[in-house]
Design a protein around this motif. Structure first.
Motif, PDB file in Angstrom:
ATOM      1  N   LYS A 196       0.803  -1.222   0.000  1.00 16.30           N
ATOM      2  CA  LYS A 196       0.000   0.000   0.000  1.00 16.30           C
ATOM      3  C   LYS A 196       0.839   1.278   0.000  1.00 16.30           C
ATOM      4  O   LYS A 196       0.276   2.375  -0.047  1.00 16.30           O
ATOM      5  CB  LYS A 196      -0.884   0.016   1.255  1.00 16.30           C
ATOM      6  CG  LYS A 196      -2.146  -0.804   1.117  1.00 16.30           C
ATOM      7  CD  LYS A 196      -3.123  -0.386   2.183  1.00 16.30           C
ATOM      8  CE  LYS A 196      -4.436  -1.121   2.045  1.00 16.30           C
ATOM      9  NZ  LYS A 196      -5.267  -0.952   3.213  1.00 16.30           N
ATOM     10  N   CYS A 237       0.249   3.831  -2.744  1.00 17.31           N
ATOM     11  CA  CYS A 237      -1.117   4.388  -2.589  1.00 17.31           C
ATOM     12  C   CYS A 237      -1.127   5.459  -1.506  1.00 17.31           C
ATOM     13  O   CYS A 237      -1.681   6.542  -1.689  1.00 17.31           O
ATOM     14  CB  CYS A 237      -2.036   3.289  -2.087  1.00 17.31           C
ATOM     15  SG  CYS A 237      -3.030   2.570  -3.281  1.00 17.31           S
ATOM     16  N   TRP A 238      -0.522   5.128  -0.372  1.00 10.69           N
ATOM     17  CA  TRP A 238      -0.490   6.087   0.745  1.00 10.69           C
ATOM     18  C   TRP A 238       0.247   7.357   0.349  1.00 10.69           C
ATOM     19  O   TRP A 238      -0.170   8.461   0.692  1.00 10.69           O
ATOM     20  CB  TRP A 238       0.208   5.465   1.970  1.00 10.69           C
ATOM     21  CG  TRP A 238      -0.560   4.401   2.674  1.00 10.69           C
ATOM     22  CD1 TRP A 238      -1.913   4.269   2.754  1.00 10.69           C
ATOM     23  CD2 TRP A 238      -0.012   3.299   3.426  1.00 10.69           C
ATOM     24  NE1 TRP A 238      -2.242   3.162   3.492  1.00 10.69           N
ATOM     25  CE2 TRP A 238      -1.092   2.557   3.907  1.00 10.69           C
ATOM     26  CE3 TRP A 238       1.277   2.877   3.717  1.00 10.69           C
ATOM     27  CZ2 TRP A 238      -0.936   1.412   4.696  1.00 10.69           C
ATOM     28  CZ3 TRP A 238       1.457   1.738   4.492  1.00 10.69           C
ATOM     29  CH2 TRP A 238       0.361   1.016   4.965  1.00 10.69           C
ATOM     30  N   GLN A 292       0.470   8.737  -2.515  1.00  3.76           N
ATOM     31  CA  GLN A 292      -0.378   9.601  -3.345  1.00  3.76           C
ATOM     32  C   GLN A 292      -1.537  10.166  -2.532  1.00  3.76           C
ATOM     33  O   GLN A 292      -1.836  11.344  -2.591  1.00  3.76           O
ATOM     34  CB  GLN A 292      -0.940   8.792  -4.502  1.00  3.76           C
ATOM     35  CG  GLN A 292       0.110   8.531  -5.555  1.00  3.76           C
ATOM     36  CD  GLN A 292      -0.405   7.647  -6.665  1.00  3.76           C
ATOM     37  OE1 GLN A 292      -1.608   7.481  -6.829  1.00  3.76           O
ATOM     38  NE2 GLN A 292       0.504   7.086  -7.419  1.00  3.76           N
ATOM     39  N   GLU A 293      -2.168   9.293  -1.780  1.00  3.56           N
ATOM     40  CA  GLU A 293      -3.373   9.679  -1.053  1.00  3.56           C
ATOM     41  C   GLU A 293      -3.081  10.750   0.007  1.00  3.56           C
ATOM     42  O   GLU A 293      -3.831  11.698   0.182  1.00  3.56           O
ATOM     43  CB  GLU A 293      -3.936   8.413  -0.378  1.00  3.56           C
ATOM     44  CG  GLU A 293      -5.260   8.581   0.313  1.00  3.56           C
ATOM     45  CD  GLU A 293      -6.431   8.677  -0.654  1.00  3.56           C
ATOM     46  OE1 GLU A 293      -6.321   8.122  -1.760  1.00  3.56           O
ATOM     47  OE2 GLU A 293      -7.432   9.326  -0.280  1.00  3.56           O
TER      48      GLU A 293
END
Ligand code: SF4
Length: 327
Positions: free
Chosen positions: A41, A44-45, A47-48
């Protein structure tokens, strides 16, 4: 620059955001192991949450902590205080590499019964030797000012005074930071899961000199123990495949010859098993197959180091008592 212990849980995200919001750079250190963390992840983290993340695997030395934690276990096999000390020590070692001035965590006084009591938090600071460099932004105002606050590197007035188990203020803060994906609390550490703890415990109780792979193995199948001999029996096709993938050359692999049924893996520090134990392990595996009530002998292959023996066994009505389980 600050290094942040970044589990991916909401508190770790908020702690990092609070410091970023003061115009300081933050790098999230995501420790992962067979028990916790989610290395897939990290991008993803990033970017998020707009936080750079460095994933770090923690392996064999961490297993020593699990086997023998100085500050004991929580409700499961979670050595939270020792775990935090370990992670902080590792993060501290990384500070010169990033020219970091301090470390942050998402801890909140009183949120967790074991590692987030005030006395435990003091123990963690003392044992990790991070007195002057550890900042807990979410509850900093409940704690004495740290060096980075005194030096004006971090504005204490913009830190928080959270305490206790309520998540209400964290959720409000998440809204303020426009965090849309709210991770579930607790972060899913398998060591806190009572079911997993039951599976891992015999490995520790039997004082086997096993490794991370063995703990991984304990996640699957039905677990049986006979003294220091370990038998794992797959519960479905997916688990059978996983077990075959994880099997070592020194393991026994049990497989029914002509009918579908579970895969069994036998593992121990002892490379040879008494014949009686091999026979009873084979009977355990047969007892989970369609052949369990067969009135004629059932064929089962026992493989080790590419040597295959085929046994013919008449199933027992009762599961063999040599084995303790399933766990
Ligand atoms: S819950 Fe798991 S990862 Fe978190 S501190 Fe405890 S042992 Fe470590």
């Amino acid at each position: 620059m600050a290094l942040s212990l970044f589990s991916g849980g909401l508190d770790s995200i908020l702690a990092a955001k609070l410091i970023q919001n003061q115009g300081l750079d933050v790098i999230g250190i995501h420790f992962f192991s067979p028990f916790f963390g989610n290395v897939e992840k990290t991008s993803c983290w990033e970017q998020e949450y707009n936080i750079d993340i460095l994933p770090i695997y923690i392996g064999e030395e961490y297993f020593e902590i699990i086997k023998n934690p100085r500050y004991g276990y929580g409700k499961g096999l979670n050595p939270c205080i020792d775990c935090k000390i370990y992670m902080l020590k590792r993060a501290k070692q990384l500070m010169p590499l990033f020219k970091a001035k301090f470390i942050i965590t998402g801890e909140v006084v009183g949120q967790r019964p074991m590692s987030q009591r005030k006395d435990s938090m003091n123990t963690i600071i003392r044992e990790s030797n991070t007195k002057d460099i550890l900042l807990r932004p979410l509850c900093a105002k409940n704690l004495p000012p740290t060096k980075v606050e005194e030096q004006g590197i971090v504005d204490r007035s913009k830190l928080l005074d959270l305490q206790g188990r309520s998540r209400k203020k964290q959720l409000e803060l998440a809204k303020k930071f426009n965090i849309k994906k709210i991770p579930t609390p607790a972060g899913g550490c398998l060591l806190t899961d009572p079911e997993m703890a039951r599976r891992f415990k015999p490995i520790i109780d039997n004082k086997l000199n096993l490794t991370s792979e063995d703990f991984l193995f304990a996640k699957y199948g039905r677990q049986f123990w006979s003294d220091k001999y370990w038998l794992i029996v797959g519960r479905n096709h997916r688990e059978n495949l996983e077990l075959l993938k994880l099997a070592k050359e020194s393991d026994f692999v049990f497989k029914l010859s002509n009918i579908p049924g579970p895969i069994g893996i036998g593992r121990s520090e002892n490379s040879s098993w008494p014949n009686e134990l091999i026979l009873s392990a084979a009977k355990v595996i047969i007892s989970y197959s369609k052949a369990k009530e067969s009135l004629t002998p059932v064929k089962i292959q026992v493989c080790k180091k590419a040597v295959v023996d085929e046994l013919e066994i008449l199933p027992d009505r009762e599961r063999p008592s040599l084995w303790r389980g399933p766990i």
